[in-house]
Design a protein around this motif. Structure first.
Motif, PDB file in Angstrom:
ATOM      1  N   THR A 192       0.930  -1.588  -0.043  1.00  0.00           N
ATOM      2  CA  THR A 192       0.043  -0.005   0.173  1.00  0.00           C
ATOM      3  C   THR A 192       0.756   1.734   0.080  1.00  0.00           C
ATOM      4  N   HIS A 193       1.973   1.231  -0.183  1.00  0.00           N
ATOM      5  CA  HIS A 193       3.406   2.513   0.198  1.00  0.00           C
ATOM      6  C   HIS A 193       4.669   2.034  -1.124  1.00  0.00           C
ATOM      7  N   VAL A 194       4.423   2.945  -1.928  1.00  0.00           N
ATOM      8  CA  VAL A 194       5.785   2.857  -2.614  1.00  0.00           C
ATOM      9  C   VAL A 194       5.836   3.626  -3.597  1.00  0.00           C
ATOM     10  N   HIS A 195       6.863   4.705  -4.056  1.00  0.00           N
ATOM     11  CA  HIS A 195       7.324   5.420  -4.414  1.00  0.00           C
ATOM     12  C   HIS A 195       8.043   4.511  -6.056  1.00  0.00           C
ATOM     13  N   ILE A 196       7.302   4.509  -7.204  1.00  0.00           N
ATOM     14  CA  ILE A 196       8.331   4.541  -8.537  1.00  0.00           C
ATOM     15  C   ILE A 196       8.057   5.061  -9.003  1.00  0.00           C
ATOM     16  N   TYR A 197       8.723   5.429 -10.083  1.00  0.00           N
ATOM     17  CA  TYR A 197       8.135   7.009 -10.667  1.00  0.00           C
ATOM     18  C   TYR A 197       9.651   6.344 -12.428  1.00  0.00           C
ATOM     19  N   LYS A 198       9.758   4.795 -12.257  1.00  0.00           N
ATOM     20  CA  LYS A 198      10.781   4.386 -12.987  1.00  0.00           C
ATOM     21  C   LYS A 198       9.640   3.648 -14.013  1.00  0.00           C
ATOM     22  N   ASN A 199       9.465   3.251 -16.117  1.00  0.00           N
ATOM     23  CA  ASN A 199       8.861   2.148 -16.278  1.00  0.00           C
ATOM     24  C   ASN A 199      10.091   1.545 -16.655  1.00  0.00           C
ATOM     25  N   ASP A 200      10.434   0.354 -15.952  1.00  0.00           N
ATOM     26  CA  ASP A 200      11.246  -0.258 -16.555  1.00  0.00           C
ATOM     27  C   ASP A 200      11.061  -2.324 -16.421  1.00  0.00           C
ATOM     28  N   PRO A 201      11.266  -2.317 -17.612  1.00  0.00           N
ATOM     29  CA  PRO A 201      11.078  -3.567 -17.971  1.00  0.00           C
ATOM     30  C   PRO A 201      11.108  -4.655 -16.534  1.00  0.00           C
ATOM     31  N   ALA A 259       8.304  -7.000 -15.112  1.00  0.00           N
ATOM     32  CA  ALA A 259       8.614  -8.377 -14.818  1.00  0.00           C
ATOM     33  C   ALA A 259       8.042  -8.759 -13.005  1.00  0.00           C
ATOM     34  N   LEU A 260       8.484  -8.459 -12.303  1.00  0.00           N
ATOM     35  CA  LEU A 260       8.807  -8.760 -10.982  1.00  0.00           C
ATOM     36  C   LEU A 260       7.419  -8.787 -10.385  1.00  0.00           C
ATOM     37  N   VAL A 261       7.023  -7.710 -10.455  1.00  0.00           N
ATOM     38  CA  VAL A 261       5.514  -7.550 -10.760  1.00  0.00           C
ATOM     39  C   VAL A 261       4.665  -8.415 -11.104  1.00  0.00           C
ATOM     40  N   GLU A 262       4.880  -9.015 -12.478  1.00  0.00           N
ATOM     41  CA  GLU A 262       3.727 -10.095 -12.587  1.00  0.00           C
ATOM     42  C   GLU A 262       4.018 -11.522 -12.082  1.00  0.00           C
ATOM     43  N   ARG A 263       5.066 -11.479 -11.724  1.00  0.00           N
ATOM     44  CA  ARG A 263       5.609 -12.989 -11.432  1.00  0.00           C
ATOM     45  C   ARG A 263       5.508 -12.606  -9.777  1.00  0.00           C
ATOM     46  N   LEU A 264       4.977 -12.042  -8.889  1.00  0.00           N
ATOM     47  CA  LEU A 264       4.411 -12.574  -7.842  1.00  0.00           C
ATOM     48  C   LEU A 264       3.636 -11.840  -7.622  1.00  0.00           C
ATOM     49  N   ASN A 265       2.477 -11.274  -8.764  1.00  0.00           N
ATOM     50  CA  ASN A 265       0.709 -11.137  -8.653  1.00  0.00           C
ATOM     51  C   ASN A 265       0.634 -10.171  -7.569  1.00  0.00           C
ATOM     52  N   LEU A 266       1.653  -8.793  -7.960  1.00  0.00           N
ATOM     53  CA  LEU A 266       1.244  -7.864  -6.720  1.00  0.00           C
ATOM     54  C   LEU A 266       1.173  -6.947  -8.157  1.00  0.00           C
ATOM     55  N   ARG A 267       0.048  -6.456  -6.479  1.00  0.00           N
ATOM     56  CA  ARG A 267      -0.163  -4.655  -6.622  1.00  0.00           C
ATOM     57  C   ARG A 267      -0.112  -3.287  -5.467  1.00  0.00           C
ATOM     58  N   LEU A 320       2.037   7.234 -13.810  1.00  0.00           N
ATOM     59  CA  LEU A 320       0.538   6.879 -14.444  1.00  0.00           C
ATOM     60  C   LEU A 320       1.421   6.714 -15.497  1.00  0.00           C
ATOM     61  N   GLN A 321       2.740   6.402 -16.197  1.00  0.00           N
ATOM     62  CA  GLN A 321       3.317   5.168 -17.295  1.00  0.00           C
ATOM     63  C   GLN A 321       3.593   3.390 -16.465  1.00  0.00           C
ATOM     64  N   VAL A 322       4.067   3.999 -15.288  1.00  0.00           N
ATOM     65  CA  VAL A 322       3.968   2.672 -14.128  1.00  0.00           C
ATOM     66  C   VAL A 322       2.491   2.362 -14.402  1.00  0.00           C
ATOM     67  N   ARG A 323       2.061   2.499 -14.233  1.00  0.00           N
ATOM     68  CA  ARG A 323       0.084   2.222 -14.197  1.00  0.00           C
ATOM     69  C   ARG A 323       0.387   1.169 -15.212  1.00  0.00           C
ATOM     70  N   LYS A 324       0.157   1.964 -16.617  1.00  0.00           N
ATOM     71  CA  LYS A 324      -0.653   1.295 -17.772  1.00  0.00           C
ATOM     72  C   LYS A 324       0.860   0.424 -18.344  1.00  0.00           C
ATOM     73  N   SER A 325       2.204   0.504 -17.995  1.00  0.00           N
ATOM     74  CA  SER A 325       3.583  -0.717 -18.651  1.00  0.00           C
ATOM     75  C   SER A 325       3.013  -2.245 -17.330  1.00  0.00           C
ATOM     76  N   ALA A 378      -1.385   1.203  -8.492  1.00  0.00           N
ATOM     77  CA  ALA A 378      -1.643   1.991  -8.531  1.00  0.00           C
ATOM     78  C   ALA A 378      -1.850   3.830  -8.482  1.00  0.00           C
ATOM     79  N   PHE A 379      -2.040   4.550  -8.953  1.00  0.00           N
ATOM     80  CA  PHE A 379      -1.935   6.107  -8.774  1.00  0.00           C
ATOM     81  C   PHE A 379      -2.334   6.906  -7.912  1.00  0.00           C
ATOM     82  N   CYS A 380      -1.708   7.678  -6.857  1.00  0.00           N
ATOM     83  CA  CYS A 380      -1.398   8.391  -5.689  1.00  0.00           C
ATOM     84  C   CYS A 380      -1.374   9.536  -6.052  1.00  0.00           C
ATOM     85  N   THR A 381      -1.926  10.620  -5.831  1.00  0.00           N
ATOM     86  CA  THR A 381      -1.757  11.814  -6.540  1.00  0.00           C
ATOM     87  C   THR A 381      -1.426  12.035  -5.479  1.00  0.00           C
ATOM     88  N   THR A 382      -1.434  13.999  -5.514  1.00  0.00           N
ATOM     89  CA  THR A 382      -1.155  15.259  -4.270  1.00  0.00           C
ATOM     90  C   THR A 382      -1.180  16.364  -5.234  1.00  0.00           C
TER      91      THR A 382
END
Length: 263
Positions: free
Chosen positions: A16-25, A29-37, A62-67, A73-77
């Motif tokens: 429920t709390h990450v800061h990821i701003y880079k679109n990285d293959p 792959a890790l997100v998919e492998r771990l079935n992570l949200r 938003l790019q990371v969400r798409k990829s 998910a997107f948390c704004t400020t």
């Protein structure tokens, strides 16, 4: 190890709390492998060049969400520093509503409220300042959640202690270390303002980031849970504080409030 990872993926984990701003293959792959949200959080802090404005963070998130196929998910400020400028609340609400239309599920407010911001008259600006109230109401009306990183661990106000889980952090970030800035408000004053905010907005879901900065004693968190049904906390970067409290006490707390403690 492979079996453990498969078992982990099977529970459909959520961070429920990450800061990821880079679109990285590799991340995708890790997100998919771990079935992570996860909830990917934007933050504004004018002390750091990368966080002075919402852009390019918003575009990156938003790019990371798409990829990741929507898994992050997107948390704004919003930018709080302009709170005394004409039209501040209208601009902030318009920006947030635009982000909600793009799927933002939460809004972050940050420790600059209470630990950095001052009014033109020289008064410390707390998170329950009247200037922010219409914004909080708008978030509630849109049924979004507010993630509130307000104040810091107790050690932030205390003399250096090598046994503290945060000793290294404050050694490396003296600008964040309240002990070196005695002019800053007391932690209790900031948390009191947070509590007033939560109480005044019963329809607003508020998540206190980092155990709501009440990391030293789960009883402090429990009292807020009992007082404010709209309040929860996340455990991000504070797990060591569970480990240094009595095991049975922490276990009973987590069992009783398991729906209010997010990881």
């Amino acid at each position: 190890e492979a079996r453990l990872l498969r078992d982990f993926a099977r529970i459909e984990p959520i961070d429920t709390h990450v800061h990821i701003y880079k679109n990285d293959p590799a991340l995708n792959a890790l997100v998919e492998r771990l079935n992570l949200r996860a909830v990917n959080i934007c933050v504004i802090d004018d002390r750091y060049p990368d966080f002075r404005d919402l852009e390019p963070q918003r575009t990156q998130v938003l790019q990371v969400r798409k990829s990741t196929g929507g898994r992050l998910a997107f948390c704004t400020t919003f930018r709080p520093y302009a709170f005394e400028e004409p039209g501040f609340r209208e601009r902030a609400i318009r920006q947030l509503n635009g982000d909600f239309a793009q799927g933002a599920l939460a809004v972050k407010i940050y420790k600059v409220m209470g630990m950095e911001m001052k009014s033109k008259a020289g008064k410390w600006v707390m998170p329950d300042d009247a200037a922010f109230e219409p914004i909080y109401r708008d978030i509630a009306e849109h049924h979004r959640t507010m993630i509130a990183h307000l104040a810091e661990p107790d050690s932030c106000w205390q003399a250096p202690n090598p046994a503290s889980p945060d000793f290294r952090y404050y050694k490396e970030h003296p600008g964040e270390y309240a002990f070196l800035h005695p002019e800053w408000p007391a932690k209790a004053a900031i948390l009191a303002a947070r509590d007033r905010l939560v109480s005044a907005n019963p329809d607003l879901r508020v998540v206190g980031a980092h155990l709501g900065s009440m990391e030293s004693n789960v009883e402090d968190i429990a009292r807020r849970f009992d007082s404010y049904p709209n309040f929860a906390v996340d455990m991000a970067a504070r797990l060591p504080y569970f480990m240094i409290q009595p095991h049975d006490k922490v276990r009973a707390f987590l069992l009783k409030y398991q729906d209010r403690v997010l990881y």
